[in-house]
Design an enzyme around this catalytic site. Structure first.
Site: not given
Ligand code: PLP
Length: 377
Positions: A117, A191, A215
């Protein structure tokens, strides 16, 4: 039209029951919240319709939305200098929107790359930087060891002129987590999708915090964005309306994800009723201790994250072979233990134990692990 699942395909013992849910996201929601939503689904309060069927500018929805904002501020101890927004486009849009707002022409930003991510966040920042003659610096990365650890702060190559330092507080896929928040001279942009509201944070270090709701704080569909006013004042001007954070401050510019925010408000109420962030910390520490204790008690299970970097939200481990891992996931599911398969690109086992996952679910998993090892070890 969808065909109903033939009864013969659904095991008698699990059909129609809520099972132990270790999904990485969308993840488990508190049982109490699900029940409350069920009870008021057809008619919300005295409005004569469900919450999904009324205007987002109605007093009833206004109270829900403001309630979520106020609860968030209380839980994190956010003062008047903070704005709480509920946006759309997921954390993935924040990968782009954050640098779009805060990486100025010719400016610099530091990124800590600790998983897939954060790599995606870095990619978007580079797109913004390329159009502005700006620089994105990888201050540290743990890709050299399959993202199995969080690099020590002493090794970070920080740029003192960076507009911000971006990091991913918890790495959902690799099962690692910052044990301590970075302490640097520039504002943090974080994030926090997969450990948001699982423990207190030092809010004064941050300029911007974002987290997909799906989550720890609600269903998919909205992203919590917390932005500090003095940081916001540094943003780049002239952005497309919807991508400018300022557009969303103090007003609903467009229709929010009404149903998602309505559930977030209830989850925040549940967190408050369960001891706030101190309560969540105690609950999450105990679950993580139980599960890592079971992994460390035997050579049959091997944790994939370096012990000093272990996540209290996503617990990743391996079994002696991929065949045994597939058997483990299958038999666990038959016993009502859901979603234990590791992320598609890394394999292994991953148990996500977010706020709403109970100690009883973790105990059931550990009990299964012991029996599985006895039968297959
Ligand atoms: C740490 C993290 N950042 C970003 C995301 C992506 O999130 P989204 O699907 O809401 O764009 C996730 C998804 O699992 C994640 O675990």
């Amino acid at each position: 039209m969808m065909q109903p699942v033939p009864e013969a395909l659904a095991p008698e013992s699990t059909r129609g029951r809520r099972l132990h849910n270790f999904s990485a996201g969308p993840g488990a929601l508190p049982e109490e919240v699900i029940e409350e939503v069920r009870a008021e689904l057809p008619v919300y309060d005295d409005v004569g319709a469900s919450i999904m069927e009324i205007s987002h500018r109605s007093p009833a929805y206004d109270a829900v939305h403001n309630g979520a904002v106020e609860r968030m501020k209380r839980l994190l101890g956010l003062g008047d200098g903070w704005h709480v927004l509920f946006l759309q486009g997921g954390a993935s849009l924040q990968f782009y929107q954050a640098p779009l707002n805060f990486l100025p022409e010719g400016g610099k930003a530091d990124y800590l790359v600790t998983g897939s991510w954060s790599k995606k966040a870095l990619k978007e920042a580079k797109i913004v930087a390329a159009s502005r003659g700006a620089t994105v610096n990888v201050a540290a990365s743990s890709e050299d060891a399959q993202f199995s650890y969080i690099p020590e702060p002493g090794t970070w190559q920080l740029d003192p002129d960076a507009a911000f330092l971006h990091f991913t507080s918890n790495n959902t896929i690799y099962g690692t987590q910052f044990q301590d928040e970075p302490e640097v001279d520039v504002p943090l942009v974080c994030d926090a999708s997969s450990d948001f509201l699982s423990r207190p944070i030092a809010v004064e270090r941050y300029g911007l915090i974002y987290a997909g709701a799906q989550k720890n704080i609600g269903p998919a569909g909205t992203t919590a964005v917390l932005v500090r006013e003095d940081f916001l004042q540094r943003r780049v001007e002239g952005l497309p309306t919807l991508l400018d954070y300022r557009t969303h401050v103090g007003t609903l510019y467009h229709t929010p994800a009404v149903f998602a925010v309505y559930i977030v408000e209830k989850v925040l109420k549940w967190i408050e009723a369960n001891g706030g962030l101190a309560g969540m910390t105690a609950r999450n520490d105990r679950k993580a201790e139980t599960l890592y204790g079971a992994i460390d008690a035997t050579d049959f299970y091997t944790g994939t994250a370096r012990p000093d970097s272990r996540s209290k939200m996503n617990v990743t481990f391996r079994l002696p072979s991929e065949e045994l891992e597939a058997k483990f996931v299958k038999e666990a599911k038959e016993e009502g233990l859901l979603a234990l398969k590791g992320y598609r690109t890394v394999g292994g086992i991953r148990a996500s134990i977010y706020n709403a996952v109970s100690q009883a679910s973790v105990d059931a998993l550990v009990d299964f692990m012991r029996r599985f090892e006895a039968a297959n070890g």
